[in-house]
Design a protein around this motif. Structure first.
Motif, PDB file in Angstrom:
ATOM      1  N   ALA A 229      15.263 -19.447   5.256  1.00  0.00           N
ATOM      2  CA  ALA A 229      16.637 -19.935   5.330  1.00  0.00           C
ATOM      3  C   ALA A 229      17.484 -19.031   6.221  1.00  0.00           C
ATOM      4  O   ALA A 229      18.297 -19.499   7.024  1.00  0.00           O
ATOM      5  CB  ALA A 229      17.229 -20.021   3.929  1.00  0.00           C
ATOM      6  N   ALA A 230      17.270 -17.727   6.108  1.00  0.00           N
ATOM      7  CA  ALA A 230      18.029 -16.782   6.934  1.00  0.00           C
ATOM      8  C   ALA A 230      17.684 -16.950   8.409  1.00  0.00           C
ATOM      9  O   ALA A 230      18.563 -16.889   9.280  1.00  0.00           O
ATOM     10  CB  ALA A 230      17.731 -15.355   6.479  1.00  0.00           C
ATOM     11  N   ARG A 231      16.423 -17.195   8.692  1.00  0.00           N
ATOM     12  CA  ARG A 231      16.041 -17.358  10.103  1.00  0.00           C
ATOM     13  C   ARG A 231      16.605 -18.646  10.682  1.00  0.00           C
ATOM     14  O   ARG A 231      17.030 -18.686  11.845  1.00  0.00           O
ATOM     15  CB  ARG A 231      14.516 -17.318  10.266  1.00  0.00           C
ATOM     16  N   ARG A 232      16.595 -19.700   9.902  1.00  0.00           N
ATOM     17  CA  ARG A 232      17.196 -20.956  10.383  1.00  0.00           C
ATOM     18  C   ARG A 232      18.677 -20.743  10.684  1.00  0.00           C
ATOM     19  O   ARG A 232      19.208 -21.267  11.676  1.00  0.00           O
ATOM     20  CB  ARG A 232      16.991 -22.068   9.343  1.00  0.00           C
ATOM     21  N   GLN A 233      19.340 -19.979   9.862  1.00  0.00           N
ATOM     22  CA  GLN A 233      20.755 -19.673  10.079  1.00  0.00           C
ATOM     23  C   GLN A 233      20.938 -18.886  11.378  1.00  0.00           C
ATOM     24  O   GLN A 233      21.854 -19.157  12.165  1.00  0.00           O
ATOM     25  CB  GLN A 233      21.282 -18.866   8.883  1.00  0.00           C
ATOM     26  N   MET A 234      20.049 -17.927  11.625  1.00  0.00           N
ATOM     27  CA  MET A 234      20.142 -17.121  12.843  1.00  0.00           C
ATOM     28  C   MET A 234      19.889 -17.971  14.085  1.00  0.00           C
ATOM     29  O   MET A 234      20.638 -17.885  15.071  1.00  0.00           O
ATOM     30  CB  MET A 234      19.120 -15.973  12.788  1.00  0.00           C
ATOM     31  N   ILE A 235      18.866 -18.794  14.038  1.00  0.00           N
ATOM     32  CA  ILE A 235      18.526 -19.639  15.188  1.00  0.00           C
ATOM     33  C   ILE A 235      19.641 -20.630  15.487  1.00  0.00           C
ATOM     34  O   ILE A 235      19.906 -20.967  16.652  1.00  0.00           O
ATOM     35  CB  ILE A 235      17.202 -20.390  14.936  1.00  0.00           C
ATOM     36  N   ALA A 236      20.334 -21.065  14.466  1.00  0.00           N
ATOM     37  CA  ALA A 236      21.433 -22.019  14.654  1.00  0.00           C
ATOM     38  C   ALA A 236      22.687 -21.345  15.203  1.00  0.00           C
ATOM     39  O   ALA A 236      23.662 -22.022  15.540  1.00  0.00           O
ATOM     40  CB  ALA A 236      21.755 -22.710  13.332  1.00  0.00           C
ATOM     41  N   GLY A 237      22.666 -20.023  15.277  1.00  0.00           N
ATOM     42  CA  GLY A 237      23.813 -19.302  15.816  1.00  0.00           C
ATOM     43  C   GLY A 237      24.954 -19.130  14.837  1.00  0.00           C
ATOM     44  O   GLY A 237      26.079 -18.824  15.246  1.00  0.00           O
ATOM     45  N   GLU A 238      24.688 -19.315  13.574  1.00  0.00           N
ATOM     46  CA  GLU A 238      25.739 -19.157  12.567  1.00  0.00           C
ATOM     47  C   GLU A 238      26.008 -17.676  12.310  1.00  0.00           C
ATOM     48  O   GLU A 238      25.117 -16.840  12.491  1.00  0.00           O
ATOM     49  CB  GLU A 238      25.312 -19.841  11.265  1.00  0.00           C
ATOM     50  N   PRO A 239      27.229 -17.337  11.908  1.00  0.00           N
ATOM     51  CA  PRO A 239      27.526 -15.934  11.579  1.00  0.00           C
ATOM     52  C   PRO A 239      26.598 -15.445  10.469  1.00  0.00           C
ATOM     53  O   PRO A 239      26.305 -16.173   9.517  1.00  0.00           O
ATOM     54  CB  PRO A 239      28.982 -15.981  11.103  1.00  0.00           C
ATOM     55  N   MET A 240      26.112 -14.200  10.627  1.00  0.00           N
ATOM     56  CA  MET A 240      25.190 -13.649   9.636  1.00  0.00           C
ATOM     57  C   MET A 240      25.601 -12.236   9.270  1.00  0.00           C
ATOM     58  O   MET A 240      26.079 -11.474  10.103  1.00  0.00           O
ATOM     59  CB  MET A 240      23.756 -13.620  10.194  1.00  0.00           C
ATOM     60  N   SER A 241      25.395 -11.909   8.010  1.00  0.00           N
ATOM     61  CA  SER A 241      25.676 -10.553   7.562  1.00  0.00           C
ATOM     62  C   SER A 241      24.590  -9.613   8.081  1.00  0.00           C
ATOM     63  O   SER A 241      23.460 -10.023   8.375  1.00  0.00           O
ATOM     64  CB  SER A 241      25.700 -10.505   6.036  1.00  0.00           C
ATOM     65  N   GLY A 242      24.945  -8.354   8.176  1.00  0.00           N
ATOM     66  CA  GLY A 242      23.965  -7.370   8.602  1.00  0.00           C
ATOM     67  C   GLY A 242      22.795  -7.277   7.647  1.00  0.00           C
ATOM     68  O   GLY A 242      21.654  -7.046   8.066  1.00  0.00           O
ATOM     69  N   SER A 243      23.038  -7.477   6.362  1.00  0.00           N
ATOM     70  CA  SER A 243      21.961  -7.369   5.374  1.00  0.00           C
ATOM     71  C   SER A 243      20.900  -8.444   5.584  1.00  0.00           C
ATOM     72  O   SER A 243      19.704  -8.189   5.421  1.00  0.00           O
ATOM     73  CB  SER A 243      22.524  -7.455   3.959  1.00  0.00           C
ATOM     74  N   LYS A 244      21.332  -9.657   5.990  1.00  0.00           N
ATOM     75  CA  LYS A 244      20.360 -10.719   6.241  1.00  0.00           C
ATOM     76  C   LYS A 244      19.544 -10.428   7.503  1.00  0.00           C
ATOM     77  O   LYS A 244      18.331 -10.643   7.544  1.00  0.00           O
ATOM     78  CB  LYS A 244      21.065 -12.074   6.365  1.00  0.00           C
ATOM     79  N   LEU A 245      20.220  -9.952   8.548  1.00  0.00           N
ATOM     80  CA  LEU A 245      19.500  -9.600   9.773  1.00  0.00           C
ATOM     81  C   LEU A 245      18.501  -8.477   9.499  1.00  0.00           C
ATOM     82  O   LEU A 245      17.365  -8.504   9.985  1.00  0.00           O
ATOM     83  CB  LEU A 245      20.484  -9.173  10.864  1.00  0.00           C
ATOM     84  N   GLN A 246      18.919  -7.499   8.724  1.00  0.00           N
ATOM     85  CA  GLN A 246      18.030  -6.394   8.401  1.00  0.00           C
ATOM     86  C   GLN A 246      16.825  -6.886   7.598  1.00  0.00           C
ATOM     87  O   GLN A 246      15.692  -6.430   7.807  1.00  0.00           O
ATOM     88  CB  GLN A 246      18.782  -5.325   7.617  1.00  0.00           C
ATOM     89  N   MET A 247      17.072  -7.811   6.687  1.00  0.00           N
ATOM     90  CA  MET A 247      15.990  -8.366   5.883  1.00  0.00           C
ATOM     91  C   MET A 247      14.952  -9.043   6.775  1.00  0.00           C
ATOM     92  O   MET A 247      13.747  -8.849   6.614  1.00  0.00           O
ATOM     93  CB  MET A 247      16.570  -9.367   4.875  1.00  0.00           C
ATOM     94  N   LEU A 248      15.422  -9.819   7.735  1.00  0.00           N
ATOM     95  CA  LEU A 248      14.507 -10.477   8.664  1.00  0.00           C
ATOM     96  C   LEU A 248      13.788  -9.455   9.544  1.00  0.00           C
ATOM     97  O   LEU A 248      12.586  -9.577   9.814  1.00  0.00           O
ATOM     98  CB  LEU A 248      15.274 -11.463   9.552  1.00  0.00           C
ATOM     99  N   ALA A 249      14.530  -8.454  10.035  1.00  0.00           N
ATOM    100  CA  ALA A 249      13.943  -7.438  10.897  1.00  0.00           C
ATOM    101  C   ALA A 249      12.836  -6.680  10.179  1.00  0.00           C
ATOM    102  O   ALA A 249      11.760  -6.431  10.742  1.00  0.00           O
ATOM    103  CB  ALA A 249      15.018  -6.476  11.375  1.00  0.00           C
ATOM    104  N   ASP A 250      13.085  -6.323   8.927  1.00  0.00           N
ATOM    105  CA  ASP A 250      12.084  -5.593   8.154  1.00  0.00           C
ATOM    106  C   ASP A 250      10.853  -6.447   7.867  1.00  0.00           C
ATOM    107  O   ASP A 250       9.777  -5.909   7.567  1.00  0.00           O
ATOM    108  CB  ASP A 250      12.687  -5.090   6.847  1.00  0.00           C
ATOM    109  N   ALA A 251      10.997  -7.765   7.964  1.00  0.00           N
ATOM    110  CA  ALA A 251       9.857  -8.666   7.777  1.00  0.00           C
ATOM    111  C   ALA A 251       9.081  -8.868   9.078  1.00  0.00           C
ATOM    112  O   ALA A 251       8.076  -9.559   9.086  1.00  0.00           O
ATOM    113  CB  ALA A 251      10.333 -10.016   7.246  1.00  0.00           C
TER     114      ALA A 251
END
Length: 259
Positions: free
Chosen positions: A53-75
């Protein structure tokens, strides 16, 4: 989501070892540890619904919190790692531990060549404050990019080895990586390396083999000043007598005449 990747570096000429029968020994294998693989290319590659869900949000260009980006990055999501690193940079906070560099390195590991330049800038500016494990992580990322054919990464890595910041000065490694680079930036760096090697006692004792190699790389560039300087230095080295060699025309010694 990580995998251990082992890379075989091409041995340097100075490292070539011979077996007792005169044959070349097997080249050394250098292990590059903690390398993120390229598995996260699609949303379905992620293991949990929250990550997807977080990645779909990122790909759609929606605003994202740093914690979600970090979660994806760590994955292992390289794109998220790059965006999170940029977000950390924009905050402008002191970063002596190198967290920003860590996430640029993850992006570089996963094939994002555009992460190399900002990673190198951080390493040159602040890398001396990072822990040994963080530096190794960043060095591995730069090496992976260089060995995958990224000429910019090879040039930047060669420059860092030549300058000694932050990985320590290693002129042999500098020569190796600068030889993999292309363009005028690489040629200028090769000229600087050649000049450094000219004052290196070990290289001088070996007949300036390292300096000659670096200067020949510099002489292949299109920058006129770099090329002419390198060519002049090459002529000077090649015209000089070898260490310990006798003069070509030693003066005649007249026998002593007794009265």
């Amino acid at each position: 989501m990580t995998t251990l990747l082992c890379l075989a570096l091409m041995p340097l000429a100075s490292e070539a070892a011979a077996t007792p029968n005169g044959e070349a020994a097997s080249p050394p294998v250098v292990k590059v540890d903690f390398v993120f693989d390229n598995a996260v290319r699609k949303t379905r590659d992620l293991p949990t619904s929250a990550l997807r869900a977080a990645r779909r949000q990122m790909i759609a260009g929606e605003p994202m919190s740093g914690s979600k980006l970090q979660m994806l990055a760590d994955a292992g999501d390289g794109l998220a790692a790059f965006r999170y690193a940029k977000q950390l940079q924009e905050e402008g906070k002191p970063d002596p531990s190198g967290a920003t560099a860590h996430y640029f390195a993850i992006a570089a590991y996963t094939g994002r060549a555009f992460a190399v330049a900002p990673l190198a800038r951080l390493l040159k500016a602040d890398g001396s404050t990072y822990s040994a494990s963080r530096l190794r992580h960043c060095l591995n990322a730069m090496t992976v990019q260089a060995l995958s054919g990224n000429a910019e990464a090879a040039t930047l890595l060669g420059e860092m080895y030549a300058d000694g910041t932050p990985f320590g000065r290693d002129l042999a490694q500098a020569q190796h990586f600068l030889g993999m680079g292309t363009g005028d930036v690489s040629r200028k760096a090769a000229l600087s390396l050649g000049l450094a090697l000219l004052s290196d006692p070990e290289d001088a004792a070996a007949g300036h083999v390292g300096a000659l190699s670096a200067l020949r790389v510099a002489a292949e560039g299109e920058d006129l000043s770099v090329r002419v300087t390198a060519e002049n230095l090459l002529r000077q080295i090649e015209a000089a007598p070898a260490p310990g060699a006798a003069p070509e025309n030693p003066p005649m010694i007249q026998p002593e005449v007794t009265q």
